[in-house]
Design a protein around this motif. Structure first.
Motif, short mmCIF file in Angstrom:
data_model
loop_
_atom_site.label_atom_id
_atom_site.label_comp_id
_atom_site.label_asym_id
_atom_site.label_seq_id
_atom_site.Cartn_x
_atom_site.Cartn_y
_atom_site.Cartn_z
N HIS A 27 1.83 4.60 10.19
CA HIS A 27 1.47 3.62 9.17
C HIS A 27 0.25 4.09 8.37
N HIS A 78 -3.58 -1.97 2.29
CA HIS A 78 -3.72 -1.32 3.60
C HIS A 78 -5.18 -1.04 3.93
N ASP A 165 0.68 -7.41 7.00
CA ASP A 165 1.74 -6.55 6.48
C ASP A 165 3.03 -6.91 7.20
N HIS A 169 7.97 -1.09 8.38
CA HIS A 169 7.21 0.06 8.89
C HIS A 169 5.98 -0.38 9.70
MN MN3 Z 1 2.31 -1.14 5.49
#
Ligand code: MN3
Length: 203
Positions: A27, A78, A165, A169
């Motif tokens: 990630h 992120h 998130d 993924h």
């Molecule tokens: Mn992500």
């Protein structure tokens, strides 16, 4: 000045068992790095974006190239997401001010967590669940893809206090299709110290 990948603020395995080391490695090192690389390419290709901060770009996102929206959002979201989590023993707890606002605006901590998880589980496809401050009040929302509540394209705009998130993924290696289980585990690593800080800055 090029955008760069911030180092993960803890070890790859620091959030286990909620988030496994393999997921964190891919990630951060692969997915986030790709957003950074593609953002730099998109910004380099457009002279009008030179020197602009992500926040400046978010304010006019509807007029900017899709690659800036997707990768700029990816990079900013992120970068914050890593800081919104902390190893066990370092997560703190909601401040008195934040806890009072959660009671006032969201019906208490348990209801807030359940509604936040429902927003994340209910986001069709890839995206993010958010806790924002809008007009002085806390509000739960979600966005598709790498959009966020700072963007002019967002349905609900506000200052971000917490985000999760919900792209596959972020959880698929450990949780497969069980997004709800991942969101449940997420609360064990939420960095309330950071959330408190963002809330204090937002009001
Ligand atoms: Mn992500």
């Amino acid at each position: 000045m090029a955008f760069t990948l911030p180092p993960l603020p803890y070890a790859y395995d620091a959030l286990e068992p909620a988030i496994d080391a393999e997921t964190m490695t891919f990630h951060h090192d692969k997915h986030h790095q790709a957003y950074v690389d593609n953002l730099n390419k998109a910004v380099d290709a457009d002279a009008s974006l030179a020197g602009k901060s992500m926040e400046e770009m978010f304010a006019t996102m509807s007029k900017l190239p899709k690659a800036v929206r997707n990768n700029g959002g990816g990079h900013w979201n992120h970068s914050l997401f890593w800081e919104l989590m902390a190893p066990h023993g370092q997560t703190g707890e909601p401040s008195a001010e934040l806890a009072a606002a959660i009671d006032r605006d969201l019906g208490g901590l348990d209801k807030f967590m359940a509604d936040f998880n429902a927003a994340g589980a209910g986001q069709f496809g890839s995206g993010w669940a958010w806790l924002i401050v809008q007009d002085g009040k806390l509000k739960i929302t979600s966005t598709p893809n790498q959009d966020n509540p700072l963007m002019d394209v967002a349905d609900e705009k506000g200052a971000v206090v917490l985000g999760a998130d919900v792209w596959e993924h972020a959880y698929y290696l450990k949780y497969q299709n069980r997004r709800a289980d991942y969101l449940k585990a997420f609360w064990s690593v939420v960095n309330w110290n950071k959330v408190n800080q963002l809330y204090a800055a937002a009001i």
